[in-house]
Design a protein around this motif. Structure first.
Motif, PDB file in Angstrom:
ATOM      1  N   ARG A 140     -33.380 -46.333   5.107  1.00  0.00           N
ATOM      2  CA  ARG A 140     -33.955 -46.034   3.795  1.00  0.00           C
ATOM      3  C   ARG A 140     -35.481 -46.081   3.853  1.00  0.00           C
ATOM      4  N   HIS A 141     -36.002 -47.111   4.499  1.00  0.00           N
ATOM      5  CA  HIS A 141     -37.456 -47.259   4.607  1.00  0.00           C
ATOM      6  C   HIS A 141     -38.061 -46.082   5.364  1.00  0.00           C
ATOM      7  N   LYS A 142     -37.397 -45.692   6.450  1.00  0.00           N
ATOM      8  CA  LYS A 142     -37.878 -44.554   7.238  1.00  0.00           C
ATOM      9  C   LYS A 142     -37.813 -43.267   6.445  1.00  0.00           C
ATOM     10  N   ALA A 143     -36.727 -43.069   5.674  1.00  0.00           N
ATOM     11  CA  ALA A 143     -36.567 -41.840   4.901  1.00  0.00           C
ATOM     12  C   ALA A 143     -37.698 -41.650   3.904  1.00  0.00           C
ATOM     13  N   THR A 144     -38.190 -42.748   3.324  1.00  0.00           N
ATOM     14  CA  THR A 144     -39.294 -42.654   2.368  1.00  0.00           C
ATOM     15  C   THR A 144     -40.546 -42.096   3.026  1.00  0.00           C
ATOM     16  N   PHE A 145     -40.836 -42.542   4.226  1.00  0.00           N
ATOM     17  CA  PHE A 145     -42.071 -42.117   4.888  1.00  0.00           C
ATOM     18  C   PHE A 145     -41.938 -40.728   5.498  1.00  0.00           C
ATOM     19  N   VAL A 146     -40.813 -40.422   6.152  1.00  0.00           N
ATOM     20  CA  VAL A 146     -40.680 -39.089   6.758  1.00  0.00           C
ATOM     21  C   VAL A 146     -40.617 -38.006   5.680  1.00  0.00           C
ATOM     22  N   SER A 147     -40.107 -38.368   4.489  1.00  0.00           N
ATOM     23  CA  SER A 147     -40.140 -37.422   3.378  1.00  0.00           C
ATOM     24  C   SER A 147     -41.573 -37.216   2.898  1.00  0.00           C
ATOM     25  N   LYS A 148     -42.336 -38.299   2.859  1.00  0.00           N
ATOM     26  CA  LYS A 148     -43.738 -38.199   2.462  1.00  0.00           C
ATOM     27  C   LYS A 148     -44.542 -37.416   3.486  1.00  0.00           C
ATOM     28  N   TRP A 149     -44.189 -37.537   4.751  1.00  0.00           N
ATOM     29  CA  TRP A 149     -44.896 -36.831   5.821  1.00  0.00           C
ATOM     30  C   TRP A 149     -44.404 -35.389   6.014  1.00  0.00           C
ATOM     31  N   LYS A 150     -43.405 -34.972   5.223  1.00  0.00           N
ATOM     32  CA  LYS A 150     -42.853 -33.608   5.282  1.00  0.00           C
ATOM     33  C   LYS A 150     -42.224 -33.293   6.645  1.00  0.00           C
ATOM     34  N   VAL A 151     -41.555 -34.273   7.243  1.00  0.00           N
ATOM     35  CA  VAL A 151     -40.872 -34.035   8.523  1.00  0.00           C
ATOM     36  C   VAL A 151     -39.401 -34.419   8.416  1.00  0.00           C
ATOM     37  N   PHE A 152     -38.879 -34.501   7.183  1.00  0.00           N
ATOM     38  CA  PHE A 152     -37.490 -34.938   7.006  1.00  0.00           C
ATOM     39  C   PHE A 152     -36.528 -33.984   7.690  1.00  0.00           C
ATOM     40  N   ASP A 153     -36.762 -32.664   7.552  1.00  0.00           N
ATOM     41  CA  ASP A 153     -35.873 -31.644   8.140  1.00  0.00           C
ATOM     42  C   ASP A 153     -36.414 -31.101   9.450  1.00  0.00           C
ATOM     43  N   TRP A 154     -37.350 -31.829  10.061  1.00  0.00           N
ATOM     44  CA  TRP A 154     -37.956 -31.358  11.305  1.00  0.00           C
ATOM     45  C   TRP A 154     -36.926 -31.351  12.424  1.00  0.00           C
TER      46      TRP A 154
END
Length: 606
Positions: A140-154
């Motif tokens: 969950r913690h990681k998902a918040t940051f990777v979503s903010k960094w725009k790399v969630f679907d990378w």
């Protein structure tokens, strides 16, 4: 580039005329790390920081369990029974060793009570569930940051294909290949390597057995009286240095195996972690599950090369030997590694001070100090330690797995891990920024194969701790005695339920069997720890009852903990609802833009 780094989040240039200092919040530090080193390194520090935060409740509970045992330190009937006992015990070795009084090991019994009590059972269950909760909260913690960094679907494969097309429009994708011959060769080589590592474990066992005999025959009275404990500690120290040596060997072997098969970070991590796991835990597995259980009995001891008897457990239990082994290795691993890194840091800071003085001297001679500093900075950065795509593996590997595996034998392990992580974050930052070349920034949305490794560690923690409590500790024998053989089970009033437990775990040896081994004739009937008949050494019914209860407890413990782990994982979603809703809105806006572009292109065509 950043040339100095402070943990508080300050950055300072070496250029004397353009010094600046930037104070950063915790989130800003993570953002700067991502912008300078890339998402891969930023996620490592994000994971390490999150791991450190969640170690706090585990460390607090471990200290509470330790204090709980300490509170009943002087009132435990088991400790009193050992300290006030007149029981004569069998010699620890042949020829030169003599019989000894059980009360001589009063201190050892007190230490055993600190780490082998009812509180460790609950703590082991907590840590098994904690490992799952930590992993789910990390997602969950990681998902918040990777979503903010725009790399969630990378996707790594897509980025490699895009880079290939940019460099060569006519390029072809690198196809996946599988060779049964190579896979078989790698499997054989990995098996041979594991056999070598297990062989080193057997060598450590031989060392402890021989050391115990030699120390028992020594001239120092204290060492002679505590020969087995000193031998265990020496074995732990030797195990630590063996780990340091084998870590370098394992890395070389893993690299060579990757050259034969797949030269990917995932493949290297799996091989290296497998080697390191057996290097670290093979000796601990022997101490936890085999020490004192395969040594035989008086008159028929199991010997190495027909000469040296295998080690025996103390009448208070075998868990203390496991605790000593883990404590020595953890303390050496944390202190020596951190001292080495701190020494390196001081040397680098001294060099940096001289470096800035040279810049000032150049300024006095009329040269532009910034140009000189930049040139020397480039040369200095070139001379730093080299890095590669596998460099982050060392950082993940330094975070030991003692925190969950075998934690039932050492409740203070989370506290030591917490202290180590506090120093580790700073030392890793100094090492990456000041001592090593800059890692090539890479995009990613996860810590990679380490997520699977952490899941595997969580499963192994359930199995290991269940076996430690059910097999290694005296929790089950004490439970059986309390409710089936003790005073309370026989209806005696005003008597503690555990009175007489220590004597119940002892059997009596035949004098003739011992006189054949010793140089002095015995005139008493010494005892030894086991559930055997005093006439023919056959195992008693109490032994088989305890074995059945041990097996039932291990099965029950693991099923209950696994159920709790599944419930915890189900209650904690991988992504927060806010992140999911934001991603849904982003997809909707992107689809609307694509639809408008399609309409515009059609109207233009018309």
């Amino acid at each position: 580039s950043l040339t100095t780094y402070r943990f508080q989040g300050q950055r300072t240039d070496f250029c004397p005329n353009k010094k600046r200092s930037i104070s950063l919040t915790f989130k800003a530090i993570n953002s700067v790390t991502r912008n300078y080193f890339g998402e891969k390194v930023a996620l490592y520090y994000l994971w390490l920081g999150w791991y450190t935060i969640l170690l706090v409740p585990a460390a607090i509970l471990g200290v509470i369990v330790f204090l709980y045992a300490l509170a009943f330190f002087n009132t435990s009937p088991l400790i009193k029974e050992v300290c006030e006992s007149d029981t004569v015990m069998c010699p620890r070795c042949d020829k030169w060793c003599q019989v000894w009084q059980l009360r001589d090991t009063c201190t050892y019994a007190k230490v055993s009570h600190l780490f082998d009590n009812e509180g460790t059972v609950a703590f082991a269950m907590f840590m098994a569930v904690w490992a799952t909760i930590f992993l789910e909260l990390w997602k969950r913690h990681k998902a918040t940051f990777v979503s903010k960094w725009k790399v969630f679907d990378w996707c790594e494969e897509e980025e490699e294909l895009i880079l290939g097309v940019v460099n060569d429009p006519d390029c072809h994708p690198k196809e996946f290949r599988h060779s049964c011959l190579r896979s078989t060769l790698i499997l054989v080589l990995v098996t041979l390597m594991l056999v070598l590592i297990i062989g080193l474990t057997q060598a450590l066992v031989v060392f402890r057995v021989v050391a115990a005999v030699l120390l028992s025959e020594g001239t120092w009275e204290f060492v002679r009286d505590h020969a087995n404990t000193v031998a265990v500690m020496l074995g732990a120290v030797l195990h630590y240095f063996t780990m340091q040596f084998m870590t370098r060997v394992n890395k070389v072997v893993a690299f060579k195996l990757c050259e034969i098969g797949e030269s990917e970070e995932r493949s290297f991590t799996v091989k290296m972690f497998t080697f390191q796991f057996f290097t670290l835990f093979s000796s601990l597995i022997y101490v936890a599950f085999f020490l004192g259980r395969i040594n035989g009995r008086p008159g028929s001891y199991v010997r190495i090369s027909g000469k040296w008897r295998l080690e025996e457990c103390h009448p208070s239990g075998c868990l203390t030997d496991l605790f000593i082994q883990m404590a020595v290795i953890m303390l050496l691993k944390q202190t020596l590694n951190n001292i080495f890194e701190t020494t390196t840091e001081k040397l680098e800071r001294k060099c940096g001070h001289c470096y800035r003085n040279e810049c000032r001297e150049e300024e006095k001679m009329g040269h532009d100090p910034c140009d000189i500093c930049k040139l020397r900075d480039w040369l200095r950065n070139y001379d730093l330690n080299d890095v590669n795509s596998f460099s982050l593996f060392n950082e993940f590997l330094e975070i030991g797995t003692f925190t969950t595996i075998f934690v039932a034998a050492f409740p203070l392990a989370p506290l030591l891990a917490l202290i180590n992580n506090i120093f580790e974050i700073r030392l890793d930052a100094i090492k990456m920024v000041s001592l090593e070349r800059r890692l090539v920034p890479k995009k990613t949305n996860d810590i990679g194969i380490w997520t699977k490794v952490l899941e595997a560690i969580g499963v192994l923690a359930v199995i290991a701790n269940g076996l430690v409590i059910g097999v290694s500790s005296d929790f089950i024998p004490r439970l059986v005695y309390r409710y089936h053989y003790g005073p309370c089970a026989n209806g005696e009033a005003d008597v503690h339920c555990m009175k007489g437990y220590i004597n119940d775990t002892l059997s009596t040896a035949h004098i003739t069997d011992l006189n054949r081994m010793l140089m002095v004739k015995l005139v008493c009937f010494p005892s030894y720890k086991d559930y055997r008949n005093d006439v023919d050494y056959s195992l008693t019914s109490q032994f088989w009852l305890i074995m059945a209860v041990r097996f039932a407890f291990v099965v029950l413990f693991e099923h209950v903990v696994v159920i709790f782990k599944f419930i915890a994982a189900w209650f904690v979603p991988d992504s927060p609802m806010l992140v999911k809703n934001n991603r849904l809105k982003d997809k909707l806006s992107r689809l609307k833009e694509e639809l408008q572009d399609m309409k515009y292109s059609k109207s233009t065509d018309v």
